[in-house]
Design an enzyme around this catalytic site. Structure first.
Site, short mmCIF file in Angstrom:
data_model
loop_
_atom_site.label_atom_id
_atom_site.label_comp_id
_atom_site.label_asym_id
_atom_site.label_seq_id
_atom_site.Cartn_x
_atom_site.Cartn_y
_atom_site.Cartn_z
N LYS A 37 66.52 48.07 39.24
CA LYS A 37 66.62 48.85 40.48
C LYS A 37 67.66 48.24 41.42
O LYS A 37 68.55 48.92 41.92
CB LYS A 37 65.25 48.90 41.17
CG LYS A 37 65.29 49.41 42.60
CD LYS A 37 63.92 49.43 43.24
CE LYS A 37 63.53 48.20 44.00
NZ LYS A 37 64.24 47.94 45.27
N ASN A 38 67.51 46.93 41.67
CA ASN A 38 68.36 46.33 42.69
C ASN A 38 69.83 46.28 42.27
O ASN A 38 70.71 46.26 43.13
CB ASN A 38 67.86 44.92 43.03
CG ASN A 38 66.56 44.97 43.82
OD1 ASN A 38 66.12 46.05 44.22
ND2 ASN A 38 65.94 43.81 44.03
N ARG A 49 65.27 51.56 51.33
CA ARG A 49 65.86 50.47 52.10
C ARG A 49 67.26 50.13 51.59
O ARG A 49 68.11 49.70 52.33
CB ARG A 49 64.99 49.21 52.01
CG ARG A 49 63.61 49.39 52.56
CD ARG A 49 63.03 48.04 52.88
NE ARG A 49 63.92 47.29 53.73
CZ ARG A 49 64.01 47.42 55.04
NH1 ARG A 49 63.23 48.26 55.66
NH2 ARG A 49 64.86 46.70 55.72
N CYS A 72 59.15 46.50 57.38
CA CYS A 72 58.36 47.22 56.38
C CYS A 72 57.15 46.38 56.05
O CYS A 72 56.91 45.34 56.65
CB CYS A 72 59.20 47.53 55.15
SG CYS A 72 59.69 46.07 54.25
N ARG A 92 62.86 43.28 58.46
CA ARG A 92 64.02 43.31 57.56
C ARG A 92 65.29 43.43 58.40
O ARG A 92 65.96 44.46 58.40
CB ARG A 92 63.93 44.49 56.57
CG ARG A 92 62.66 44.54 55.72
CD ARG A 92 62.59 43.49 54.63
NE ARG A 92 63.53 43.65 53.57
CZ ARG A 92 63.26 44.17 52.37
NH1 ARG A 92 62.06 44.62 52.11
NH2 ARG A 92 64.18 44.23 51.43
N PRO A 93 65.64 42.37 59.16
CA PRO A 93 66.81 42.47 60.02
C PRO A 93 68.10 42.60 59.20
O PRO A 93 68.13 42.21 58.03
CB PRO A 93 66.79 41.14 60.77
CG PRO A 93 66.03 40.20 59.92
CD PRO A 93 65.02 41.03 59.17
N ASP A 109 60.38 38.40 44.73
CA ASP A 109 59.92 39.63 44.08
C ASP A 109 58.96 39.36 42.93
O ASP A 109 58.35 40.30 42.41
CB ASP A 109 61.13 40.43 43.56
CG ASP A 109 61.85 41.15 44.68
OD1 ASP A 109 61.33 41.18 45.81
OD2 ASP A 109 62.95 41.68 44.42
N ARG A 119 58.52 53.61 42.97
CA ARG A 119 59.86 53.39 43.57
C ARG A 119 60.73 52.53 42.65
O ARG A 119 61.93 52.70 42.58
CB ARG A 119 59.72 52.65 44.91
CG ARG A 119 59.42 53.52 46.10
CD ARG A 119 59.50 52.69 47.37
NE ARG A 119 60.64 51.81 47.33
CZ ARG A 119 60.65 50.54 47.71
NH1 ARG A 119 59.57 49.98 48.20
NH2 ARG A 119 61.74 49.82 47.64
C1 UD1 Z 1 67.03 42.10 48.24
C2 UD1 Z 1 66.25 42.86 47.22
C3 UD1 Z 1 64.75 42.58 47.38
C4 UD1 Z 1 64.46 41.09 47.36
C5 UD1 Z 1 65.36 40.35 48.36
C6 UD1 Z 1 65.24 38.83 48.29
C7 UD1 Z 1 67.61 44.86 46.92
C8 UD1 Z 1 67.74 46.33 47.12
N1 UD1 Z 1 66.49 44.28 47.42
O1 UD1 Z 1 66.64 42.59 49.52
O2 UD1 Z 1 64.06 43.21 46.29
O3 UD1 Z 1 63.12 40.85 47.71
O4 UD1 Z 1 66.75 40.69 48.11
O5 UD1 Z 1 65.51 38.39 47.03
O6 UD1 Z 1 68.44 44.23 46.31
N2 UD1 Z 1 67.68 38.37 56.47
C9 UD1 Z 1 68.00 38.19 57.78
N3 UD1 Z 1 69.10 38.87 58.26
C10 UD1 Z 1 69.85 39.69 57.48
C11 UD1 Z 1 69.50 39.86 56.13
C12 UD1 Z 1 68.38 39.18 55.64
O7 UD1 Z 1 67.36 37.47 58.53
O8 UD1 Z 1 70.84 40.26 57.97
C13 UD1 Z 1 66.49 37.64 55.92
C14 UD1 Z 1 65.38 38.63 55.52
O9 UD1 Z 1 64.55 38.94 56.59
C15 UD1 Z 1 64.66 37.84 54.45
C16 UD1 Z 1 65.78 37.06 53.78
O10 UD1 Z 1 66.85 37.04 54.70
O11 UD1 Z 1 63.77 36.92 55.02
C17 UD1 Z 1 66.23 37.63 52.46
O12 UD1 Z 1 66.70 38.95 52.65
P1 UD1 Z 1 67.84 39.56 51.75
O13 UD1 Z 1 68.31 38.58 50.75
O14 UD1 Z 1 68.85 40.19 52.65
O15 UD1 Z 1 67.06 40.72 51.00
P2 UD1 Z 1 67.50 42.21 50.80
O16 UD1 Z 1 68.95 42.27 50.45
O17 UD1 Z 1 66.99 43.05 51.91
#
Ligand code: UD1
Length: 413
Positions: free
Chosen positions: A21-22, A90, A114, A119-120, A301, A393
């Site tokens: 998926k990702n 998302r 969520c 999810r900032p 995950d 999903r």
């Molecule tokens: C992706 C994956 C998700 C997985 C996650 C962590 C997809 C579609 N989803 O989500 O399945 O659980 O990686 O491996 O690929 N953060 C911030 N600011 C930001 C972005 C992130 O503070 O701008 C924090 C998040 O709150 C979280 C951490 O960084 O605590 C990891 O998030 P991130 O790696 O960005 O995850 P996603 O890309 O949303």
């Protein structure tokens, strides 16, 4: 929709793993970088991908699909991503960098928090600002204007999505961009490879420092979606909880080394290039202390899967969830309804192995829901997993696939 899982049936046979998926979501986001056709093979037939394809269509893209092959082509007729679809998925934030790179503007709903935590997207937006983009955050929307310019930028944390967005934002810029502290998940490597096939100039593929030299345009390409490492881990966890002997095919064991280490330390495991065989005849001793962290460390995950597996171990396991603040408590409470012994203190769960019995439990998010199904496979009696829409999903036919190797899961509407 619910699943009724009848526990106590051992699993035997072969299970093929499908595309991630990702990975698919990131590659689909990158299709907006060109009008030419991008073809993805091994694209999973799951709800998030269907929604992403629909979102691309609402932006003007032409989409076709035959089985697990998907083609996306054409120009966008709008750069405004609208809510109902974007809020369903998302991963929709992953079109931001690409649309901005090609069209110089994009508007999309700000993703809210969520079930698993806030999810900032501050790292995505900070990087874009450093690239000279005018970023305006309104109540529910973010509006970005301006073609990203080349910079040297260090992400404050190796966010997967921010790395993907910032790489895509840079591929059509006016010079050399250096991104430091990038995430190095396999899904990012797959994106980098697709972009290179499209004509992008990227060095440092799979490294935490990535250098992108902008080109004037990108062209048609084909990419194979990598095997889903979380689905692979879900199948392994199913065998661990239910017992039995299963061979997983079409997977990439290298992508789940940290999870596989825990399994092979406790069970007889054979690992080949694209296959994993696990033979479970006894209980695990314990999985020790496991912390979630960015790749290549233990993925968040797979945390709910490990939580369920730990309930069936003989001793004590400790899991520290470092990525998402709300990702432990819900499943812990559901497993405790099944007779589990899980104590959560903030980001730390302490699990003492016990015997689980069937109960009414509720899936609240995708990965957590899968963890409850896995737990039900080893429980005495029936586990009624409510609200499995969350699971759909990211999983294609989870119940049917597990039933093919001997599980007994009924779907009820
Ligand atoms: C992706 C994956 C998700 C997985 C996650 C962590 C997809 C579609 N989803 O989500 O399945 O659980 O990686 O491996 O690929 N953060 C911030 N600011 C930001 C972005 C992130 O503070 O701008 C924090 C998040 O709150 C979280 C951490 O960084 O605590 C990891 O998030 P991130 O790696 O960005 O995850 P996603 O890309 O949303």
């Amino acid at each position: 929709m619910d699943y009724i899982v009848s526990g106590g049936n051992k699993l035997y046979g072969e299970l093929p793993v499908y595309g991630a998926k990702n990975c698919a979501l990131a590659l689909l986001g990158a299709t907006t970088l060109t009008d030419e056709e991008i073809v993805l093979t091994n694209c999973p037939q799951i709800v998030d991908v269907q929604n992403m394809l629909q979102l691309l269509q609402t932006l003007g893209k032409k989409v076709w699909r035959v089985g697990d092959v998907v083609g996306v082509s054409g120009a966008l007729n709008t750069t405004i991503v609208t809510t109902p679809l974007a809020s369903l998925i998302r991963g929709s934030v992953l079109v931001m960098g690409s649309i901005l790179a090609k069209y110089g503007q994009v508007e999309l709903p700000l993703p809210g928090g969520c079930a698993i935590g806030s999810r900032p997207i501050d790292i995505h937006l900070d990087g874009l600002r450093k690239m000279g983009v005018d970023v305006c955050e309104q109540d529910t929307q973010v509006v970005c204007i301006g073609k990203p310019r080349c910079v040297t930028y260090k992400l404050r944390f190796p966010s997967v999505g921010a790395t993907q967005n910032l790489i895509c934002a840079s591929v059509l810029s006016n010079g050399k961009t250096v991104l430091k502290n990038c995430a190095i998940e396999p899904e990012i490597v797959a994106l980098e490879r697709l972009l290179i096939n499209m004509g992008a100039k990227i060095s440092g593929v799979g490294c935490s420092t990535v250098t992108i030299t902008g080109v004037s345009s990108l062209h048609t390409a084909t990419a194979n979606v990598i095997p889903d490492r979380v689905v692979t881990a879900t199948y392994l966890a199913s065998v661990v909880c239910a017992g039995g002997k299963v061979t997983l095919t079409n997977c990439n064991p290298h992508h789940l080394r940290s999870f596989l280490q825990l399994v092979s330390a406790n069970f007889s495991t054979k690992v080949y290039k694209h296959e994993i065989q696990v033979d479970v005849t006894t209980k695990a001793s314990s999985y020790g202390v496991v912390q979630t962290a960015p790749y290549p460390y233990f993925p968040t995950d797979m945390q709910s899967l490990l939580l369920s597996m730990s309930c069936y171990a003989r001793g004590q396991t400790t899991i520290v969830e470092n990525l998402f603040e709300n990702r432990l408590l819900h499943n812990a409470s559901q497993l405790n309804k099944m007779g589990g012994n899980v104590v959560v203190d903030g980001r730390v769960a302490t699990i003492n192995g016990s015997t689980l019995v069937g109960a009414d439990v509720f899936a609240r998010d995708l990965r957590g829901g899968a963890g409850l199904v896995v737990a039900g496979l080893g429980a005495q009696g029936q586990t009624h997993v409510h609200d499995v829409e969350h699971i759909h999903r990211g999983y294609a036919n989870l119940a049917q696939n597990l039933n093919c190797v001997g599980a007994k899961i009924h779907t009820v509407n």
